[in-house]
Every structure is written in C-alpha cells, then in structure tokens.
Write an enzyme that holds these catalytic residues in place. Structure first.
Site, PDB file in Angstrom:
ATOM      1  N   LYS A  22       0.852  -1.213   0.000  1.00 40.69           N
ATOM      2  CA  LYS A  22       0.000   0.000   0.000  1.00 40.69           C
ATOM      3  C   LYS A  22       0.872   1.242   0.000  1.00 40.69           C
ATOM      4  CE  LYS A  22      -1.824   1.524   4.070  1.00 40.69           C
ATOM      5  NZ  LYS A  22      -1.546   2.943   4.387  1.00 40.69           N
ATOM      6  N   ASN A  23       1.880   1.252   0.881  1.00 39.64           N
ATOM      7  CA  ASN A  23       2.640   2.491   1.086  1.00 39.64           C
ATOM      8  C   ASN A  23       3.697   2.741   0.020  1.00 39.64           C
ATOM      9  OD1 ASN A  23       1.015   2.922   3.249  1.00 39.64           O
ATOM     10  ND2 ASN A  23       2.519   2.353   4.800  1.00 39.64           N
ATOM     11  N   ARG A  92      -4.743  10.106   4.647  1.00 38.18           N
ATOM     12  CA  ARG A  92      -3.530  10.915   4.748  1.00 38.18           C
ATOM     13  C   ARG A  92      -2.660  10.760   3.505  1.00 38.18           C
ATOM     14  NH1 ARG A  92      -0.663  13.757   8.215  1.00 38.18           N
ATOM     15  NH2 ARG A  92       1.591  13.667   7.976  1.00 38.18           N
ATOM     16  N   CYS A 116      -5.347  11.699  13.070  1.00 37.07           N
ATOM     17  CA  CYS A 116      -6.158  10.477  13.072  1.00 37.07           C
ATOM     18  C   CYS A 116      -5.978   9.812  14.424  1.00 37.07           C
ATOM     19  CB  CYS A 116      -5.743   9.571  11.918  1.00 37.07           C
ATOM     20  SG  CYS A 116      -4.079   8.961  12.116  1.00 37.07           S
ATOM     21  N   ARG A 121      -0.513  13.799  13.478  1.00 42.53           N
ATOM     22  CA  ARG A 121      -0.133  13.716  12.059  1.00 42.53           C
ATOM     23  C   ARG A 121       0.068  15.110  11.435  1.00 42.53           C
ATOM     24  NH1 ARG A 121      -1.622   8.634  10.308  1.00 42.53           N
ATOM     25  NH2 ARG A 121       0.071   8.808   8.808  1.00 42.53           N
ATOM     26  N   PRO A 122       0.905  15.957  12.037  1.00 44.44           N
ATOM     27  CA  PRO A 122       1.113  17.289  11.459  1.00 44.44           C
ATOM     28  C   PRO A 122       1.743  17.200  10.066  1.00 44.44           C
ATOM     29  CG  PRO A 122       2.755  16.810  13.123  1.00 44.44           C
ATOM     30  CD  PRO A 122       1.764  15.682  13.165  1.00 44.44           C
ATOM     31  N   ASP A 124       3.731  19.994   8.990  1.00 47.05           N
ATOM     32  CA  ASP A 124       4.639  21.159   8.979  1.00 47.05           C
ATOM     33  C   ASP A 124       5.913  20.911   8.178  1.00 47.05           C
ATOM     34  OD1 ASP A 124       5.023  19.266  11.092  1.00 47.05           O
ATOM     35  OD2 ASP A 124       6.545  20.580  11.931  1.00 47.05           O
ATOM     36  N   LEU A 125       6.450  19.713   8.256  1.00 46.67           N
ATOM     37  CA  LEU A 125       7.706  19.434   7.534  1.00 46.67           C
ATOM     38  C   LEU A 125       7.473  19.447   6.021  1.00 46.67           C
ATOM     39  CD1 LEU A 125       9.307  16.587   9.679  1.00 46.67           C
ATOM     40  CD2 LEU A 125       9.856  19.032   9.678  1.00 46.67           C
ATOM     41  N   ASP A 305       4.229   0.318  12.126  1.00 46.06           N
ATOM     42  CA  ASP A 305       2.991  -0.269  11.595  1.00 46.06           C
ATOM     43  C   ASP A 305       2.791  -1.708  12.041  1.00 46.06           C
ATOM     44  OD1 ASP A 305       3.118   1.501   8.412  1.00 46.06           O
ATOM     45  OD2 ASP A 305       2.553   2.113  10.431  1.00 46.06           O
ATOM     46  N   ILE A 327       7.407   6.512  17.270  1.00 46.15           N
ATOM     47  CA  ILE A 327       7.103   7.275  16.058  1.00 46.15           C
ATOM     48  C   ILE A 327       5.847   8.127  16.235  1.00 46.15           C
ATOM     49  CG2 ILE A 327       6.628   7.122  13.580  1.00 46.15           C
ATOM     50  CD1 ILE A 327       9.433   6.124  14.326  1.00 46.15           C
ATOM     51  N   ARG A 398      -8.793  -0.853   4.401  1.00 38.35           N
ATOM     52  CA  ARG A 398      -7.986   0.222   3.806  1.00 38.35           C
ATOM     53  C   ARG A 398      -6.615  -0.302   3.387  1.00 38.35           C
ATOM     54  NH1 ARG A 398      -6.909   5.149   7.300  1.00 38.35           N
ATOM     55  NH2 ARG A 398      -5.583   5.461   5.492  1.00 38.35           N
TER      56      ARG A 398
HETATM   57  C1  EPZ Z   1       3.916   6.889   6.567  1.00 35.16           C
HETATM   58  O1  EPZ Z   1       3.100   7.867   7.179  1.00 35.16           O
HETATM   59  C2  EPZ Z   1       3.034   5.657   6.413  1.00 35.16           C
HETATM   60  N1  EPZ Z   1       1.887   5.970   5.564  1.00 35.16           N
HETATM   61  C3  EPZ Z   1       2.541   5.199   7.782  1.00 35.16           C
HETATM   62  O2  EPZ Z   1       1.774   4.005   7.594  1.00 35.16           O
HETATM   63  C4  EPZ Z   1       3.747   4.889   8.664  1.00 35.16           C
HETATM   64  O3  EPZ Z   1       3.298   4.534   9.952  1.00 35.16           O
HETATM   65  C5  EPZ Z   1       4.658   6.128   8.741  1.00 35.16           C
HETATM   66  O4  EPZ Z   1       5.029   6.540   7.406  1.00 35.16           O
HETATM   67  C6  EPZ Z   1       5.922   5.856   9.537  1.00 35.16           C
HETATM   68  O5  EPZ Z   1       6.619   4.806   8.967  1.00 35.16           O
HETATM   69  C7  EPZ Z   1       2.036   5.971   4.219  1.00 35.16           C
HETATM   70  O6  EPZ Z   1       3.111   5.731   3.695  1.00 35.16           O
HETATM   71  C8  EPZ Z   1       0.806   6.247   3.403  1.00 35.16           C
HETATM   72  P1  EPZ Z   1       5.846  10.207   8.877  1.00 35.16           P
HETATM   73  P2  EPZ Z   1       3.622   9.409   7.294  1.00 35.16           P
HETATM   74  O7  EPZ Z   1       5.738  11.491   8.163  1.00 35.16           O
HETATM   75  O8  EPZ Z   1       4.387   9.755   6.081  1.00 35.16           O
HETATM   76  C9  EPZ Z   1       5.778  13.293  12.460  1.00 35.16           C
HETATM   77  C10 EPZ Z   1      -0.094   2.609   7.739  1.00 35.16           C
HETATM   78  O9  EPZ Z   1      -0.609   2.009   8.699  1.00 35.16           O
HETATM   79  N2  EPZ Z   1       5.638  14.334  11.428  1.00 35.16           N
HETATM   80  O10 EPZ Z   1       7.084   9.379   8.703  1.00 35.16           O
HETATM   81  O11 EPZ Z   1       2.476  10.227   7.669  1.00 35.16           O
HETATM   82  C11 EPZ Z   1       4.503  12.468  12.585  1.00 35.16           C
HETATM   83  O12 EPZ Z   1       3.592  13.096  13.451  1.00 35.16           O
HETATM   84  C12 EPZ Z   1       0.366   4.031   7.916  1.00 35.16           C
HETATM   85  O13 EPZ Z   1       0.101   2.097   6.603  1.00 35.16           O
HETATM   86  C13 EPZ Z   1       5.745  15.665  11.815  1.00 35.16           C
HETATM   87  O14 EPZ Z   1       5.935  15.984  12.975  1.00 35.16           O
HETATM   88  O15 EPZ Z   1       4.606   9.275   8.540  1.00 35.16           O
HETATM   89  C14 EPZ Z   1       4.994  11.171  13.154  1.00 35.16           C
HETATM   90  O16 EPZ Z   1       5.120  11.314  14.559  1.00 35.16           O
HETATM   91  C15 EPZ Z   1       0.084   4.578   9.306  1.00 35.16           C
HETATM   92  N3  EPZ Z   1       5.592  16.628  10.866  1.00 35.16           N
HETATM   93  C16 EPZ Z   1       6.395  11.030  12.547  1.00 35.16           C
HETATM   94  O17 EPZ Z   1       6.753  12.330  12.054  1.00 35.16           O
HETATM   95  C17 EPZ Z   1       5.371  16.312   9.547  1.00 35.16           C
HETATM   96  O18 EPZ Z   1       5.270  17.243   8.714  1.00 35.16           O
HETATM   97  C18 EPZ Z   1       6.470  10.049  11.400  1.00 35.16           C
HETATM   98  O19 EPZ Z   1       5.570  10.483  10.433  1.00 35.16           O
HETATM   99  C19 EPZ Z   1       5.283  14.955   9.180  1.00 35.16           C
HETATM  100  C20 EPZ Z   1       5.426  13.975  10.141  1.00 35.16           C
END
Ligand code: EPZ
Length: 417
Positions: A22-23, A92, A116, A121-122, A124-125, A305, A327, A398
């Site tokens: 999926k990802n 997302r 969620c 899930r900010p 900002d980055l 995950d 995470i 999903r």
């Molecule tokens: C991806 O989400 C995956 N989703 C998630 O899988 C997975 O859990 C996650 O990466 C971590 O491996 C998809 O690929 C569609 P992140 P993503 O940005 O990109 C913080 C599933 O079950 N953060 O790596 O949203 C955030 O809050 C899903 O398949 C900021 O602070 O994850 C989190 O604590 C769930 N600011 C951490 O970083 C930002 O702008 C990791 O988030 C972005 C993220």
C-alpha cells in the site's frame, strides 16, 4: 461487510501470497502525474486507499483503468489541482499529491488531511520543505492552497525522517529547476520504490535507500512500467499471526531483506523463521515468549505499523514485555480492546506500555478504530479461546486486500459478514 468473526485456537498451516505494498503504491500513483505519457503500475493492491487514490487521480483528469495485473494511468489531460470531496478526508496518503501537483501544475488544493486515531499527524515538515523549493501555502476553512511560480532545487535537512515529507520533496524535486539535496531523509523501502519508478521514467535520483538523496531536476519524464513490491507490513502481520496462533506458514513474496528487525523480534518471541527462494517460512509453537523491550524506530528499525500486531502477540506471551512506540504519540488505542479479551496491558505514558502476558486470551466483541490496530485484533482473535467478533472492519480493508481470504488459506476459521 463490516465485521469479522473468528473461531480462535487453531494453528495456521500452508502458504499465502503477500499483496503489493500500500505504502509503495500510493506515492507511485501520485508520481504518475509527473509525466504526460502513460504508465502501467503492476501488482497494485486492490484496497480502499488505492481505490480512493484512483478516484482522486480521475478527479484531476487522469484516465485510470484497472487491467489484469495492475493500473494503467494516462495523465496527459491533468487539469489544475483542485482536490476536494470525501476521498481526501481521512486519507492521509493523498498528501503525497501535494508535491506532484505543485510539480505538474504549479498549484494544489487539498483538504488538510488532519490527524487520526494514532496521532496528530502534522504536515509542517511537508510545507516547510516545499516552501524552501519555491512553493507558497495558505490555509482557510480546512483547505490548504499551494502555489508556485516554478519550483527550484534546494538543500533540505529534515529534522526527522518523515516518510511522507521525503516523498513530497522527491516528487517536487524531479520537476524543479536545479538539484535538491535531502539530508536526514527517511530510508523506508517504499521511498526506494518511488525512486525506482521515477528512475524508470527518466529521473536522476542518487542515494535511494540512504538518508542522503540527490534529486536532479529539470528532466522530462516519460511514462514507464513498474511493479509494486510486496507489502512488508502485510507480510509482518501474517508472520505475527503465526507466532500468536502457532503453526507453520510460507509467506510467498514476503521481502525478507526489508524485514530484518521483524525477523529478529520473531525469533525473540520463540519463532523459527528462514528466508526461502520466494519469501519467508515461519514455524511457531503457539506459546510466544515475552520480549523485554520492543521499540519502534524509523527504517530499518522495528516498524511502527507492526507495533499493534506485536502487542497482540505479547498479550499472550506469558511474562513481562515493554513496548515503546517512538514514532507516533497515540498508537496504543488497541490495548483497551485487547484487555477486553483478557490481556493485561498497562499504559505508562503516551509512548510506553507494560504487557503482562497471559496464558490464554478469550474471545470477545471488539472494535477496530484504525487500520493496524484492527489487524491486531484479528490476530488476537486467532489466538483466543472461543469466538471473537471484530467490528469497524472498514479500517482493515484500507490496507489489507482480503485478510479473511488470506487467513482462511492458512486454515483459520474466519469470515467477514
Ligand atoms: C507513513 O506515514 C506511512 N503511511 C505510515 O503508515 C507509517 O506509519 C509512517 O510513514 C511511519 O513509517 C504511508 O506511507 C501512506 P511520517 P507518514 O511522516 O508519512 C511526524 C499505515 O498504517 N511528522 O514518517 O504520515 C509524525 O507526526 C500508515 O500504513 C511531523 O511531525 O509518517 C509522526 O510522529 C500509518 N511533521 C512522525 O513524524 C510532519 O510534517 C512520522 O511520520 C510529518 C510527520
């Protein structure tokens, strides 16, 4: 079909094919916007999130057709980005369209994907990085409007290895004028898959799989064929199911080389796992061992995950285990449901739970509230004595093509109604 019924206490036997990731599929589908030619994406999982992404691409003017083995995407007619509607809410993964639309159309409009169940899930980055590349954002009434007069390369040092932010920078970077250096990039295999698809389209990207990427901009991209790799999280889910319920299972297509941390944890839990020509074999007694401390980490650490799936197994592993979620800040919601099945899980803080494993979980009526927690409840149902009913299964669909069919192929007594 919104509930799954399981008769627990049956060991798993046999072989199951692991679906496409999926990802990996989602950012690759977003990347098909970057070429005016046709792409063919094989092994796309037929899951709700992919269907939602397909409907978004169609809203943007793409011609998307399911073929025998995958998705044919023609983005030649893509109109200016204005994504609205249900598909974007609560999904997302539409966020990765941001970088692609800014690169293709110079603008993007999407509803704030919002937080969620598992955390804030900010984004900002994402916005900060794309602003360094020449994008400007405004937000009103929950909509994010992004615009650029033209993206340019930048040196971006990510303070944390955000998977989605890394993907958005790559998607924007291949369309930018000049080169983009990303340090502190996420190293997940799904990002490597995205880089491979874009390289098939003619992009020049160096360092895929490492935390330092060089994305060369300004190349015209042409359509390409690509095969989505197998889903390491689905493979890990079924591997945990076998550890919890016991048995001997072959996970066909499971990417063993991407699952080192998971396989190490599996052996700590008392299972025997070995890679085969086509995947991973796992043998387990059905009496898992506790793990002193299991912490989730960015790749190649233990994946967040699979934290819920591991928690379900440890709930039935007699002895004390500590699970640390590093995470996300709220990814233990499933513990409440597991405790209704006789588990003894105590939350110490937002990032830590203590598990006192019990000899036997018992069946109950439990509710899934998000994707991976829902899958964990199915695992607990396989482990439990008696019947379990899992409601809220739309969350599970999903990310899992057909978890009931897959587990039935392994001998489980499980149906969705
Ligand atoms: C991806 O989400 C995956 N989703 C998630 O899988 C997975 O859990 C996650 O990466 C971590 O491996 C998809 O690929 C569609 P992140 P993503 O940005 O990109 C913080 C599933 O079950 N953060 O790596 O949203 C955030 O809050 C899903 O398949 C900021 O602070 O994850 C989190 O604590 C769930 N600011 C951490 O970083 C930002 O702008 C990791 O988030 C972005 C993220």
């Amino acid at each position: 079909m919104d509930s799954i019924h399981i008769q627990g206490g049956i060991a798993l036997q046999g072989q199951v094919r692991i679906q496409g990731s999926k990802n990996a599929a989602l950012p690759v589908l977003a990347a098909t916007l970057l070429t005016v030619e046709q792409s063919y994406i094989r092994n796309c999982p037929r899951i709700a999130d992919v269907h939602a992404m397909v409907s978004l691409l169609r809203k943007l003017g793409c011609l998307v057709t399911w073929r025998e083995e995958g998705l044919q995407v023609d983005s030649s007619q893509v109109c200016r980005g204005a994504m609205r509607g249900e598909a974007v809410k609560g999904m997302r993964s539409s966020l990765c369209l941001l970088g692609a639309l800014l690169g293709r159309c110079g603008e993007a409009l999407l509803e704030h994907p919002g937080g969620c169940v598992i955390g804030e899930r900010p984004i900002d980055l994402h916005l900060w990085a794309l602003e360094q590349m020449g994008a400007r954002f405004s937000e009103e009434k929950g909509m994010i409007q992004g615009r650029t007069e033209g993206l340019h390369g930048a040196r971006i040092a990510l303070p944390m290895p955000s998977v989605g932010a890394t993907e958005n920078i790559i998607l924007a970077g291949v369309m930018a004028e000049g080169d983009t250096h990303i340090t502190g990039a996420a190293r997940e295999p799904e990002i490597t898959a995205l880089c491979r698809y874009l390289q098939n389209c003619g992009a020049v990207i160096e360092g895929a799989g490492t935390d330092h990427l060089l994305v060369r901009g300004g190349n015209n991209l042409y359509g390409a064929e690509f095969t989505v790799p197998s889903d390491r999280i689905v493979a890990g889910t079924y591997l945990m199911a076998c550890i919890g319920a016991g048995g001997c299972v072959h996970l066909e297509g499971a990417p063993a080389d991407e699952m080192g941390a998971v396989l190490r944890t599996a052996s700590q839990m008392g299972a025997s796992c070995w890679p085969t020509e086509e995947g991973i074999c796992i043998q387990a007694s059905g009496c898992p061992k506790p793990v002193e401390r299991l912490s989730t980490l960015p790749y190649p650490g233990f994946p967040t995950d699979l934290q819920s799936a591991a928690l379900a197994v440890l709930a039935g592993a007699e002895g004390r285990s500590v699970v640390e979620e590093r995470i996300f800040e709220n990814r233990f919601r499933v513990a409440v449901e597991l405790n209704r099945m006789g588990a003894c899980i105590q939350q110490l803080d937002a990032h830590t739970v203590v598990v006192r494993g019990v000899r036997q979980l018992h069946g109950a009526e439990v509710a899934a509230r998000e994707l991976r927690g829902g899958a964990a409840l199915v695992i607990a149902g396989l482990m439990a004595q008696g019947k379990t009913r899992v409601t809220g299964c739309q969350y599970i669909y999903r990310g899992y093509e057909n978890i009931c069919r897959d587990l039935r192929e392994l001998g489980a007594r499980i149906v969705s109604v």
